[in-house]
Design an enzyme around this catalytic site. Structure first.
Site, PDB file in Angstrom:
ATOM      1  N   ARG A 157       0.852  -1.191   0.000  1.00 11.26           N
ATOM      2  CA  ARG A 157       0.000   0.000   0.000  1.00 11.26           C
ATOM      3  C   ARG A 157       0.888   1.241   0.000  1.00 11.26           C
ATOM      4  O   ARG A 157       2.055   1.184   0.388  1.00 11.26           O
ATOM      5  CB  ARG A 157      -0.898   0.023   1.251  1.00 11.26           C
ATOM      6  CG  ARG A 157      -1.874  -1.142   1.342  1.00 11.26           C
ATOM      7  CD  ARG A 157      -2.623  -1.105   2.667  1.00 11.26           C
ATOM      8  NE  ARG A 157      -3.639  -2.151   2.737  1.00 11.26           N
ATOM      9  CZ  ARG A 157      -3.408  -3.383   3.161  1.00 11.26           C
ATOM     10  NH1 ARG A 157      -2.183  -3.719   3.571  1.00 11.26           N
ATOM     11  NH2 ARG A 157      -4.374  -4.278   3.202  1.00 11.26           N
ATOM     12  N   LYS A 182      -1.374  -3.025   7.344  1.00 10.49           N
ATOM     13  CA  LYS A 182      -2.650  -2.556   7.874  1.00 10.49           C
ATOM     14  C   LYS A 182      -3.126  -3.488   8.984  1.00 10.49           C
ATOM     15  O   LYS A 182      -2.990  -4.708   8.884  1.00 10.49           O
ATOM     16  CB  LYS A 182      -3.683  -2.524   6.743  1.00 10.49           C
ATOM     17  CG  LYS A 182      -5.012  -1.885   7.117  1.00 10.49           C
ATOM     18  CD  LYS A 182      -5.911  -1.796   5.902  1.00 10.49           C
ATOM     19  CE  LYS A 182      -7.245  -1.134   6.239  1.00 10.49           C
ATOM     20  NZ  LYS A 182      -8.119  -1.031   5.056  1.00 10.49           N
ATOM     21  N   HIS A 252      -2.887   2.378  -5.513  1.00  8.03           N
ATOM     22  CA  HIS A 252      -3.749   1.231  -5.242  1.00  8.03           C
ATOM     23  C   HIS A 252      -4.011   0.427  -6.519  1.00  8.03           C
ATOM     24  O   HIS A 252      -4.159  -0.800  -6.471  1.00  8.03           O
ATOM     25  CB  HIS A 252      -5.074   1.703  -4.632  1.00  8.03           C
ATOM     26  CG  HIS A 252      -5.765   0.654  -3.827  1.00  8.03           C
ATOM     27  ND1 HIS A 252      -5.222   0.137  -2.667  1.00  8.03           N
ATOM     28  CD2 HIS A 252      -6.936   0.009  -4.015  1.00  8.03           C
ATOM     29  CE1 HIS A 252      -6.049  -0.767  -2.166  1.00  8.03           C
ATOM     30  NE2 HIS A 252      -7.084  -0.870  -2.965  1.00  8.03           N
ATOM     31  N   ARG A 255      -1.307  -2.098  -6.892  1.00  7.96           N
ATOM     32  CA  ARG A 255      -1.494  -3.275  -6.022  1.00  7.96           C
ATOM     33  C   ARG A 255      -2.423  -4.282  -6.680  1.00  7.96           C
ATOM     34  O   ARG A 255      -2.163  -5.488  -6.665  1.00  7.96           O
ATOM     35  CB  ARG A 255      -2.087  -2.844  -4.673  1.00  7.96           C
ATOM     36  CG  ARG A 255      -1.060  -2.607  -3.603  1.00  7.96           C
ATOM     37  CD  ARG A 255      -1.667  -2.000  -2.367  1.00  7.96           C
ATOM     38  NE  ARG A 255      -2.745  -2.754  -1.772  1.00  7.96           N
ATOM     39  CZ  ARG A 255      -2.576  -3.808  -0.971  1.00  7.96           C
ATOM     40  NH1 ARG A 255      -1.363  -4.262  -0.704  1.00  7.96           N
ATOM     41  NH2 ARG A 255      -3.608  -4.415  -0.417  1.00  7.96           N
ATOM     42  N   HIS A 278      -4.159  -8.840   3.124  1.00  9.79           N
ATOM     43  CA  HIS A 278      -5.603  -8.716   3.281  1.00  9.79           C
ATOM     44  C   HIS A 278      -6.153  -9.539   4.437  1.00  9.79           C
ATOM     45  O   HIS A 278      -7.244  -9.275   4.894  1.00  9.79           O
ATOM     46  CB  HIS A 278      -6.318  -9.172   1.991  1.00  9.79           C
ATOM     47  CG  HIS A 278      -6.279  -8.138   0.908  1.00  9.79           C
ATOM     48  ND1 HIS A 278      -6.539  -8.429  -0.408  1.00  9.79           N
ATOM     49  CD2 HIS A 278      -6.014  -6.811   0.942  1.00  9.79           C
ATOM     50  CE1 HIS A 278      -6.441  -7.328  -1.141  1.00  9.79           C
ATOM     51  NE2 HIS A 278      -6.122  -6.332  -0.346  1.00  9.79           N
ATOM     52  N   TYR A 287       4.151 -23.041   9.306  1.00 14.81           N
ATOM     53  CA  TYR A 287       3.447 -22.204   8.342  1.00 14.81           C
ATOM     54  C   TYR A 287       4.349 -21.085   7.862  1.00 14.81           C
ATOM     55  O   TYR A 287       4.342 -20.733   6.676  1.00 14.81           O
ATOM     56  CB  TYR A 287       2.179 -21.604   8.962  1.00 14.81           C
ATOM     57  CG  TYR A 287       1.370 -20.799   7.965  1.00 14.81           C
ATOM     58  CD1 TYR A 287       1.536 -19.420   7.866  1.00 14.81           C
ATOM     59  CD2 TYR A 287       0.474 -21.412   7.113  1.00 14.81           C
ATOM     60  CE1 TYR A 287       0.819 -18.671   6.947  1.00 14.81           C
ATOM     61  CE2 TYR A 287      -0.251 -20.673   6.188  1.00 14.81           C
ATOM     62  CZ  TYR A 287      -0.073 -19.309   6.116  1.00 14.81           C
ATOM     63  OH  TYR A 287      -0.770 -18.577   5.190  1.00 14.81           O
TER      64      TYR A 287
END
Length: 322
Positions: A157, A182, A252, A255, A278, A287
């Protein structure tokens, strides 16, 4: 919980500190939430006067009137954003055991119709980079190209790109370390050879600018200070026009273009979501190991697609007509 208007203002100040310090939300998020709550204080004063009122027993009608009073019909995103701030404020009071119920949870979010994401093709992105290489003044080229390549190849971002510091660039591991995403998430983002070359080129120019050692920002302005989000948005839009892209583009947009190229070339959608930041991820050792491998594949994939298509496009331009 009975409060006066002055007490409400103190609660909002405490909430602002909570968001910034405890939750480590971005300054822009904190500002937006506080703006909503200041409006809410004014609403409470207008409806209940300066005498004390029960904050916990605000009715669904009261809260709906507040949200509806500043939201245009059909502006669902504004409604939902203001409701989120209200819910978060009440939730903090609930966790601090000042109230026993969050009345804002009685209000439903409004359904937002999904819109097709605006994006650009890989060809258009290459045209955008070429526009910077051919049209920008030499002083700006390395910086602008590096920013574009980080956007596209790392799927970041604009606030994340602007927040990067020099010491986060790890050329040995080819990662941007500890990128704050974010929602307060922090993790490293793999980059490829295209980004490495662009950053190396830019950092040579940055060193020649004699930026003060105290300025840690990776991308700096002409004034040798951290570059502003607005400046990045303006140059992306301006060179989008020069590149012949028929619609206005933004960071954006890059992205979304990055995500499209990855998905179109077989990168699993869950890896794409992770790369875009997201969704939350489970950070078990197993993981994390798998994710780091998959992110390396994602970085390599988008770099290979970019290089191959760029070579094809430039070959077509340079081939003489027969």
């Amino acid at each position: 919980m009975h409060v006066t208007v002055s007490q409400m203002n103190r609660l909002v100040t405490d909430f602002e500190t909570y968001l910034a310090v405890d939750r480590r939300r971005s300054p822009l998020t904190v500002l937006k939430y506080v703006d909503v709550l200041q409006d809410f204080v004014l609403f409470c004063e207008q409806t209940h006067g300066k005498d004390s009122f029960d904050l916990e027993r605000m009715s669904k009608v009261d809260l709906t009137l507040f949200l509806r009073g500043v939201t245009l019909p059909g502006a669902t995103s504004t409604w939902n954003a203001r409701l989120a701030a209200l819910r978060a404020f009440y939730e903090q009071l609930f966790k601090d055991e000042r109230i026993g119920v969050n009345p804002a949870k009685r209000i439903d979010r409004q359904k937002v119709l999904a819109k097709e994401a605006k994006t650009i093709s890989l060809d258009e992105f290459i045209d955008l980079v070429d526009a910077v290489e051919f049209e920008a003044e030499p002083f700006y080229r390395p910086r602008y190209v590096a920013i574009l390549q980080v956007f596209f190849h790392c799927s970041l971002r604009v606030a994340e790109v602007v927040s990067l510091n020099v010491d986060q660039v790890d050329f040995d591991r080819c990662v941007l370390r500890d990128v704050r995403r974010k929602g307060g998430l922090v993790f490293s983002v793999a980059f490829n050879d295209v980004v490495a070359v662009a950053l190396s080129r830019y950092l040579r120019d940055r060193a020649a600018m004699h930026v003060p050692e105290s300025e840690r920002a990776l991308f700096v302005s002409d004034r040798k200070k951290r570059i502003a989000v607005r400046s990045v948005e303006e140059f992306v839009s301006r060179y989008g026009v020069l590149a012949g892209i028929k619609r206005r583009i933004s960071p954006h947009t890059l992205r979304h273009a990055s995500a499209s190229v990855l998905a179109d070339n077989g990168v699993p959608i869950r890896v794409v979501q992770d790369r875009l930041g997201h969704a939350e991820v489970t950070t078990t050792e197993r993981y994390t190991h798998v994710r780091s491998q998959q992110q390396r594949v994602a970085a390599t994939t988008i770099g290979s697609c970019y290089q191959a298509r760029k070579s094809e496009m430039h070959a077509q331009v340079s081939t003489p007509m027969t």
